[in-house]
Write a protein that holds these residues in place. Sequence first.
Motif, PDB file in Angstrom:
ATOM      1  N   MET A  26       0.856  -1.191   0.000  1.00  0.00           N
ATOM      2  CA  MET A  26       0.000   0.000   0.000  1.00  0.00           C
ATOM      3  C   MET A  26       0.892   1.240   0.000  1.00  0.00           C
ATOM      4  SD  MET A  26      -3.102   1.191   2.511  1.00  0.00           S
ATOM      5  CE  MET A  26      -2.148   0.990   4.023  1.00  0.00           C
ATOM      6  N   SER A  27       0.647   2.133  -0.928  1.00  0.00           N
ATOM      7  CA  SER A  27       1.370   3.397  -1.013  1.00  0.00           C
ATOM      8  C   SER A  27       0.545   4.476  -0.313  1.00  0.00           C
ATOM      9  CB  SER A  27       1.599   3.779  -2.480  1.00  0.00           C
ATOM     10  OG  SER A  27       2.021   5.116  -2.589  1.00  0.00           O
ATOM     11  N   ILE A  28       1.176   5.143   0.666  1.00  0.00           N
ATOM     12  CA  ILE A  28       0.498   6.217   1.403  1.00  0.00           C
ATOM     13  C   ILE A  28       1.227   7.517   1.098  1.00  0.00           C
ATOM     14  CG2 ILE A  28      -0.230   7.053   3.671  1.00  0.00           C
ATOM     15  CD1 ILE A  28       0.124   4.163   4.702  1.00  0.00           C
ATOM     16  N   ILE A  29       0.513   8.459   0.509  1.00  0.00           N
ATOM     17  CA  ILE A  29       1.108   9.771   0.199  1.00  0.00           C
ATOM     18  C   ILE A  29       0.274  10.847   0.881  1.00  0.00           C
ATOM     19  CG2 ILE A  29       1.863  11.365  -1.592  1.00  0.00           C
ATOM     20  CD1 ILE A  29       1.799   9.040  -3.565  1.00  0.00           C
ATOM     21  N   ILE A  30       0.905  11.584   1.784  1.00  0.00           N
ATOM     22  CA  ILE A  30       0.226  12.686   2.467  1.00  0.00           C
ATOM     23  C   ILE A  30       1.101  13.926   2.362  1.00  0.00           C
ATOM     24  CG2 ILE A  30      -0.669  13.547   4.666  1.00  0.00           C
ATOM     25  CD1 ILE A  30      -1.340  10.704   5.439  1.00  0.00           C
ATOM     26  N   ASN A  31       0.531  14.969   1.772  1.00  0.00           N
ATOM     27  CA  ASN A  31       1.263  16.229   1.559  1.00  0.00           C
ATOM     28  C   ASN A  31       2.600  16.005   0.863  1.00  0.00           C
ATOM     29  OD1 ASN A  31      -0.769  17.767   2.727  1.00  0.00           O
ATOM     30  ND2 ASN A  31       0.115  17.638   4.766  1.00  0.00           N
ATOM     31  N   GLY A  32       2.579  15.122  -0.123  1.00  0.00           N
ATOM     32  CA  GLY A  32       3.764  14.889  -0.951  1.00  0.00           C
ATOM     33  C   GLY A  32       4.775  13.931  -0.370  1.00  0.00           C
ATOM     34  N   LYS A  33       4.575  13.461   0.859  1.00  0.00           N
ATOM     35  CA  LYS A  33       5.516  12.530   1.480  1.00  0.00           C
ATOM     36  C   LYS A  33       4.935  11.118   1.423  1.00  0.00           C
ATOM     37  CE  LYS A  33       7.815  15.924   4.401  1.00  0.00           C
ATOM     38  NZ  LYS A  33       8.273  16.292   5.756  1.00  0.00           N
ATOM     39  N   ARG A  34       5.738  10.197   0.883  1.00  0.00           N
ATOM     40  CA  ARG A  34       5.259   8.840   0.630  1.00  0.00           C
ATOM     41  C   ARG A  34       5.948   7.808   1.521  1.00  0.00           C
ATOM     42  NH1 ARG A  34       3.788   6.282  -4.474  1.00  0.00           N
ATOM     43  NH2 ARG A  34       4.522   8.138  -5.572  1.00  0.00           N
ATOM     44  N   THR A  35       5.184   6.791   1.888  1.00  0.00           N
ATOM     45  CA  THR A  35       5.743   5.620   2.545  1.00  0.00           C
ATOM     46  C   THR A  35       4.978   4.396   2.060  1.00  0.00           C
ATOM     47  OG1 THR A  35       6.434   4.655   4.654  1.00  0.00           O
ATOM     48  CG2 THR A  35       4.238   5.626   4.591  1.00  0.00           C
TER      49      THR A  35
END
Length: 374
Positions: A26-35
């Motif tokens: 699962m790719s999580i991107i919040i405010n341009g920051k991904r993990t």
Amino acid sequence: MRTTFNIGFVCRQSKVTKAGKAPVEMSIIINGKRTYLTLPMKEDPKSFQKLVASKKMNPMKEYLEQIYQKVVVAQTELVKNDIPVTAISLKDYIQNGCTTSYTIDDLFTEYLKILKKRVGVNLTAAVYRKYEIVRDLFYGSISNTKQVNEITNGVIANFYAELNRKYESTTSAAMMVKLKTIITYALDNGKLKINPFNSIKISKRTKEVEYLTLDEIQAIKSKSFNGRLEKVRDLFLFQCFTGLAYADMAQLTKEDFQFNGEQIFIKKCRVKTGISYLTVLIDEAVEIVKRYNFELPVLSNQKYNSYLKEIADLCGITKPMHTHIGRHTFATYMLNKGVSIEVVAKMLGHSNIKQTQHYSKLVDKTVFKAVEKL
């Protein structure tokens, strides 16, 4: 600021095992920051693409929908508990049912670790030590084992009040600026949601600049000293004639004294800030360095200031004698002799003239009147 939020799922060919399958991530991107979060499900990447693209519901799409709902629940819980929603905090909550503990000590340790890498590059050890002092004082105001989101506006206001009781306003203001830098780092990296510095105004009252007059300089020059006090007197007068801070003077070597015809000058970067300075030695400064064969004696700053107070008492000077008063005297003299503020700023190693302007208010023409030649 509007929060940007995106959840996606991938199954990468590069992670295929011998069994022919790869983990679904699962790719999580919040405010341009991904993990990325690796899920228990495994699938053949090509089959995964077909299943996800299918218009019909299938076990894979049902599984991904369940995961997505967990994300929604995690996001809601973070907001409810006043925890900043970041890619990392969301991942932690989904994995552990809670966010990873992040204490005040974690914040300071992390930030100081970053600062330490800069020491010797664009930060001095002395400045780094000041951040450590701020940390130690702040730990006396709030337990460092508390969560970082327990740093509230009230905590900051109380800490500032404590500093103002113990130190001069300029000192406490400098400490607060350093603390604010650390808090800003926490905000920028999602460790804090609400800025505890909101409504906190750091007030730095301008101190009256102390400098020496002609009579005071003459009293020091004409007084007979022996041994250590003679060396301290010479070092201090050298500061008065060059504007060098003690840390910069203590770093001088023979090679730092350069020649331009009959003129001797020093061009280096300041120890404290790394800003370049250029100062041309007037006759009195040249006389001093020649006396020591261009190798000035070095003392610790603490001993130097202590000996300066002794010299002040012996010369009948009531002003507080310390390393900076020589620098102040030089700046004041140069401005009163008509040297432009831009040139004085360069001689002092100031990054802009704003730092030099508080000297320009002084109009005492008697400073260094005996020194006629620049």
